[in-house]
Design a protein around this motif. Structure first.
Motif, PDB file in Angstrom:
ATOM      1  N   LYS A  34       0.834  -1.218   0.000  1.00 34.55           N
ATOM      2  CA  LYS A  34       0.000   0.000   0.000  1.00 34.55           C
ATOM      3  C   LYS A  34       0.867   1.265   0.000  1.00 34.55           C
ATOM      4  CE  LYS A  34      -0.745  -0.436   4.944  1.00 34.55           C
ATOM      5  NZ  LYS A  34      -1.682  -0.978   5.913  1.00 34.55           N
ATOM      6  N   TYR A  37       1.749   3.771  -3.288  1.00 29.33           N
ATOM      7  CA  TYR A  37       0.814   4.646  -4.008  1.00 29.33           C
ATOM      8  C   TYR A  37       0.771   6.082  -3.503  1.00 29.33           C
ATOM      9  CZ  TYR A  37      -0.620   0.200  -5.929  1.00 29.33           C
ATOM     10  OH  TYR A  37      -0.629  -1.020  -6.549  1.00 29.33           O
ATOM     11  N   THR A  49      -0.282  -0.156 -16.471  1.00 28.42           N
ATOM     12  CA  THR A  49      -1.502  -0.717 -17.091  1.00 28.42           C
ATOM     13  C   THR A  49      -1.459  -0.630 -18.621  1.00 28.42           C
ATOM     14  OG1 THR A  49      -2.746   1.359 -17.025  1.00 28.42           O
ATOM     15  CG2 THR A  49      -2.930  -0.078 -15.091  1.00 28.42           C
ATOM     16  N   GLU A  60      -9.204  -7.378 -18.068  1.00 27.89           N
ATOM     17  CA  GLU A  60     -10.349  -6.945 -17.263  1.00 27.89           C
ATOM     18  C   GLU A  60     -11.201  -5.943 -18.050  1.00 27.89           C
ATOM     19  OE1 GLU A  60     -10.858  -6.303 -12.604  1.00 27.89           O
ATOM     20  OE2 GLU A  60      -9.867  -4.611 -13.546  1.00 27.89           O
ATOM     21  N   GLU A  83     -16.290   1.280  -4.964  1.00 32.37           N
ATOM     22  CA  GLU A  83     -15.104   0.649  -5.560  1.00 32.37           C
ATOM     23  C   GLU A  83     -13.908   0.747  -4.621  1.00 32.37           C
ATOM     24  OE1 GLU A  83     -13.757   1.994  -9.441  1.00 32.37           O
ATOM     25  OE2 GLU A  83     -12.374   0.285  -9.554  1.00 32.37           O
ATOM     26  N   GLY A  85     -10.007   0.464  -3.798  1.00 37.99           N
ATOM     27  CA  GLY A  85      -8.772   0.621  -4.584  1.00 37.99           C
ATOM     28  C   GLY A  85      -9.090   1.140  -5.974  1.00 37.99           C
ATOM     29  N   SER A  86      -9.896   2.212  -6.007  1.00 40.84           N
ATOM     30  CA  SER A  86     -10.474   2.699  -7.273  1.00 40.84           C
ATOM     31  C   SER A  86      -9.445   3.305  -8.223  1.00 40.84           C
ATOM     32  CB  SER A  86     -11.563   3.726  -6.964  1.00 40.84           C
ATOM     33  OG  SER A  86     -11.193   4.514  -5.846  1.00 40.84           O
ATOM     34  N   GLY A  87      -8.367   3.930  -7.700  1.00 41.47           N
ATOM     35  CA  GLY A  87      -7.354   4.531  -8.575  1.00 41.47           C
ATOM     36  C   GLY A  87      -7.994   5.487  -9.565  1.00 41.47           C
ATOM     37  N   LYS A  91     -11.387   1.610 -16.007  1.00 39.16           N
ATOM     38  CA  LYS A  91     -12.261   0.531 -16.504  1.00 39.16           C
ATOM     39  C   LYS A  91     -13.656   0.599 -15.905  1.00 39.16           C
ATOM     40  CE  LYS A  91      -8.701  -1.906 -15.107  1.00 39.16           C
ATOM     41  NZ  LYS A  91      -8.924  -2.421 -13.793  1.00 39.16           N
ATOM     42  N   ASP A 112      -9.908   4.805  -1.754  1.00 40.70           N
ATOM     43  CA  ASP A 112      -8.502   4.613  -2.138  1.00 40.70           C
ATOM     44  C   ASP A 112      -7.591   5.312  -1.141  1.00 40.70           C
ATOM     45  OD1 ASP A 112      -7.247   3.656  -5.100  1.00 40.70           O
ATOM     46  OD2 ASP A 112      -5.902   4.823  -3.811  1.00 40.70           O
ATOM     47  N   SER A 114      -4.810   6.724  -1.977  1.00 43.39           N
ATOM     48  CA  SER A 114      -4.093   7.811  -2.656  1.00 43.39           C
ATOM     49  C   SER A 114      -5.034   9.000  -2.841  1.00 43.39           C
ATOM     50  CB  SER A 114      -3.567   7.290  -3.998  1.00 43.39           C
ATOM     51  OG  SER A 114      -2.870   8.307  -4.654  1.00 43.39           O
ATOM     52  N   ASP A 140      -7.181   3.714   4.260  1.00 44.25           N
ATOM     53  CA  ASP A 140      -6.697   2.353   4.089  1.00 44.25           C
ATOM     54  C   ASP A 140      -7.936   1.464   4.183  1.00 44.25           C
ATOM     55  OD1 ASP A 140      -5.786  -0.220   4.510  1.00 44.25           O
ATOM     56  OD2 ASP A 140      -4.105   0.395   5.769  1.00 44.25           O
ATOM     57  N   PHE A 141      -8.266   0.780   3.079  1.00 42.49           N
ATOM     58  CA  PHE A 141      -9.541   0.044   3.106  1.00 42.49           C
ATOM     59  C   PHE A 141      -9.536  -1.097   4.126  1.00 42.49           C
ATOM     60  CE2 PHE A 141      -7.856  -1.369  -1.287  1.00 42.49           C
ATOM     61  CZ  PHE A 141      -7.130  -2.447  -0.788  1.00 42.49           C
ATOM     62  N   LEU A 160     -11.486  -4.282  -8.128  1.00 41.09           N
ATOM     63  CA  LEU A 160     -10.999  -4.647  -9.466  1.00 41.09           C
ATOM     64  C   LEU A 160      -9.476  -4.703  -9.513  1.00 41.09           C
ATOM     65  CD1 LEU A 160     -13.441  -2.409 -11.592  1.00 41.09           C
ATOM     66  CD2 LEU A 160     -13.766  -4.769 -10.802  1.00 41.09           C
ATOM     67  N   GLY A 161      -8.969  -5.028 -10.676  1.00 40.78           N
ATOM     68  CA  GLY A 161      -7.533  -4.920 -10.945  1.00 40.78           C
ATOM     69  C   GLY A 161      -6.713  -6.089 -10.428  1.00 40.78           C
ATOM     70  N   THR A 163      -6.287  -6.523  -7.160  1.00 44.87           N
ATOM     71  CA  THR A 163      -5.643  -6.034  -5.930  1.00 44.87           C
ATOM     72  C   THR A 163      -5.839  -7.003  -4.760  1.00 44.87           C
ATOM     73  OG1 THR A 163      -5.956  -3.791  -6.759  1.00 44.87           O
ATOM     74  CG2 THR A 163      -5.416  -3.981  -4.427  1.00 44.87           C
TER      75      THR A 163
HETATM   76  N1  SAH Z   1      -8.566  -0.459  -9.513  1.00 42.64           N
HETATM   77  C1  SAH Z   1      -7.555   0.162 -10.353  1.00 42.64           C
HETATM   78  C2  SAH Z   1      -6.255   0.452  -9.581  1.00 42.64           C
HETATM   79  C3  SAH Z   1      -5.513  -0.771  -9.103  1.00 42.64           C
HETATM   80  S1  SAH Z   1      -3.949  -0.315  -8.366  1.00 42.64           S
HETATM   81  C4  SAH Z   1      -7.269  -0.723 -11.522  1.00 42.64           C
HETATM   82  O1  SAH Z   1      -7.821  -1.818 -11.591  1.00 42.64           O
HETATM   83  O2  SAH Z   1      -6.510  -0.332 -12.410  1.00 42.64           O
HETATM   84  C5  SAH Z   1      -4.321  -0.560  -6.667  1.00 42.64           C
HETATM   85  C6  SAH Z   1      -5.121   0.622  -6.095  1.00 42.64           C
HETATM   86  O3  SAH Z   1      -5.465   0.305  -4.766  1.00 42.64           O
HETATM   87  C7  SAH Z   1      -4.318   1.914  -6.060  1.00 42.64           C
HETATM   88  O4  SAH Z   1      -5.099   2.997  -6.532  1.00 42.64           O
HETATM   89  C8  SAH Z   1      -3.939   2.073  -4.576  1.00 42.64           C
HETATM   90  O5  SAH Z   1      -3.816   3.426  -4.189  1.00 42.64           O
HETATM   91  C9  SAH Z   1      -5.095   1.359  -3.896  1.00 42.64           C
HETATM   92  N2  SAH Z   1      -4.726   0.721  -2.626  1.00 42.64           N
HETATM   93  C10 SAH Z   1      -3.739  -0.190  -2.405  1.00 42.64           C
HETATM   94  N3  SAH Z   1      -3.745  -0.587  -1.121  1.00 42.64           N
HETATM   95  C11 SAH Z   1      -4.759   0.097  -0.518  1.00 42.64           C
HETATM   96  C12 SAH Z   1      -5.284   0.121   0.804  1.00 42.64           C
HETATM   97  N4  SAH Z   1      -4.753  -0.632   1.775  1.00 42.64           N
HETATM   98  N5  SAH Z   1      -6.340   0.925   1.063  1.00 42.64           N
HETATM   99  C13 SAH Z   1      -6.896   1.702   0.089  1.00 42.64           C
HETATM  100  N6  SAH Z   1      -6.442   1.717  -1.188  1.00 42.64           N
HETATM  101  C14 SAH Z   1      -5.392   0.930  -1.486  1.00 42.64           C
END
Ligand code: SAH
Ligand code: AVI
Length: 322
Positions: A34, A37, A49, A60, A83, A85-87, A91, A112, A114, A140-141, A160-161, A163
């Motif tokens: 984490k 970011y 990406t 995805e 969402e 970890g939405s970043g 998508k 998120d 960040s 921090d989720f 998604l992604g 993570t």
């Molecule tokens: N969902 C997007 C981004 C994935 S990257 C995609 O699929 O492309 C992972 C994302 O999760 C980043 O934006 C990062 O800031 C977030 N992230 C990672 N660990 C986290 C945590 N513990 N709490 C909240 N957000 C987190």
């Protein structure tokens, strides 16, 4: 309308200091992903990406672009999309557009760690989807999951992604159980998971020829330099990405290129690295459908949808409380 709550207070700074202190004093040394970011780390992830070797985002996107209406139908036509970890939510637009076109788009809740990217994403989305209510959480989720607001009617919680693959099995099970407790009778989880495949493709995806993933990995040292007054020399470490076939996960590390001492002023700590010593910065677990069904089962969830790209590289699954 945009409302973003930020929960990166003194507690978050203290938690980071504690985490990093413990991680650098353990054997082998380890840092949590984490911390990649910050603003630069989020930008570098966006570049990842788009790399030819990094297939998960394309896979995805393929699923979401072709099957969002079907996914939403199985999920009971939710009006609220949360969402984790939405970043940049690049998508996610496919889901939001399908919700709008189906006449049920009320609220989007990006969550998120960040702050910069969450503000940017919210601002773009209210322009793109007039009338959309964006109620973001910067946190921090794993710490603040229970702060996610209730929606009016059915909610879809998207993660998604891939993570989820960055969590270890124990915390992953806890996290999925906690998500399960948030799901009301009409709510669903939409989970993105990268699937097991051959080692050569996996290692290339995490060690690209342009060196972007290496820069992303080393950025965590820059974060520690800034946030904890550390003096890591980024040139004194190299990026390592290996697939662990037994654990079915990528193992991402930074290897020290020399015997060296690093000081972290905020922790009043000196840490010695030996030449060749490796510090883990991330795992990225790859899944198979039966294993994921077991994981859901252990978390009180039940799979009710499975969608893959044509090549079978990546899966989105839907789950509800069992
Ligand atoms: N969902 C997007 C981004 C994935 S990257 C995609 O699929 O492309 C992972 C994302 O999760 C980043 O934006 C990062 O800031 C977030 N992230 C990672 N660990 C986290 C945590 N513990 N709490 C909240 N957000 C987190
Ligand atoms: C965010 N997460 C799913 C990425 C992954 O593939 O595990 C992070 C990443 N690390 C290196 N490249 C991409």
């Amino acid at each position: 309308m945009i409302a973003i709550e930020v929960h990166l207070d003194g507690d978050a700074a203290e938690a980071m200091a504690r985490d990093v202190h413990d991680g650098l004093r353990s054997t082998p040394k380890e840092l949590a992903p984490k911390y990649f970011y910050d603003e630069r780390g989020s930008q570098l992830f966006e570049q990842i990406t788009e790399l030819p070797e990094y297939y998960p985002t394309r896979a995805e996107r393929e699923i979401l672009s072709q099957r969002s209406p079907e996914i939403l139908a199985v999920a009971g036509q939710p009006g609220t999309l949360v969402e984790l970890g939405s970043g940049s939510a690049a998508k996610t637009r496919h889901l939001l557009t399908a919700m709008r076109d189906g006449g049920r788009l009320d609220t989007y809740v990006p969550v998120d760690i960040s702050e910069e990217i969450t503000h940017e994403t919210a601002a773009c989305l209210v322009d793109e989807y007039p009338g959309l209510d964006v109620r973001g959480l910067v946190c921090d989720f794993e710490q603040h999951l229970e702060r996610i607001p209730d929606g009016d009617g059915a909610r879809l919680i998207a993660f998604l992604g891939g993570t989820i693959g960055n969590l270890y099995p124990g915390p992953r099970a806890d996290f999925l159980s906690r998500i399960g407790s948030l799901l009301g009778p009409g709510d669903h989880l939409l989970l993105g998971t990268d699937l097991v495949k051959d080692t050569v493709r996996l290692e290339a995806a995490y060690d690209d020829s342009a060196g972007v993933t290496a820069e992303f990995n080393k950025n965590v040292l820059q974060v520690l330099n800034r946030e904890l007054g550390a003096d890591f020399d980024l040139d004194a470490f190299e990026h390592v990405a290996r697939y662990d076939t037994a654990k079915e996960r990528m193992d991402i590390r930074l290897r020290s290129l020399a015997d060296q001492e690093v000081r972290l002023d905020a922790l009043d700590l000196e840490v010695a690295f030996l030449a060749g010593e490796e510090m883990r910065t991330e795992i990225s677990t790859k899944f198979r459908r039966p294993r994921l069904e077991e994981i859901y089962d252990g978390a009180g969830l039940e799979m009710c949808g499975w969608f893959t790209d044509a090549a079978g590289d990546y899966a989105l699954s839907l789950a509800r409380a069992a």
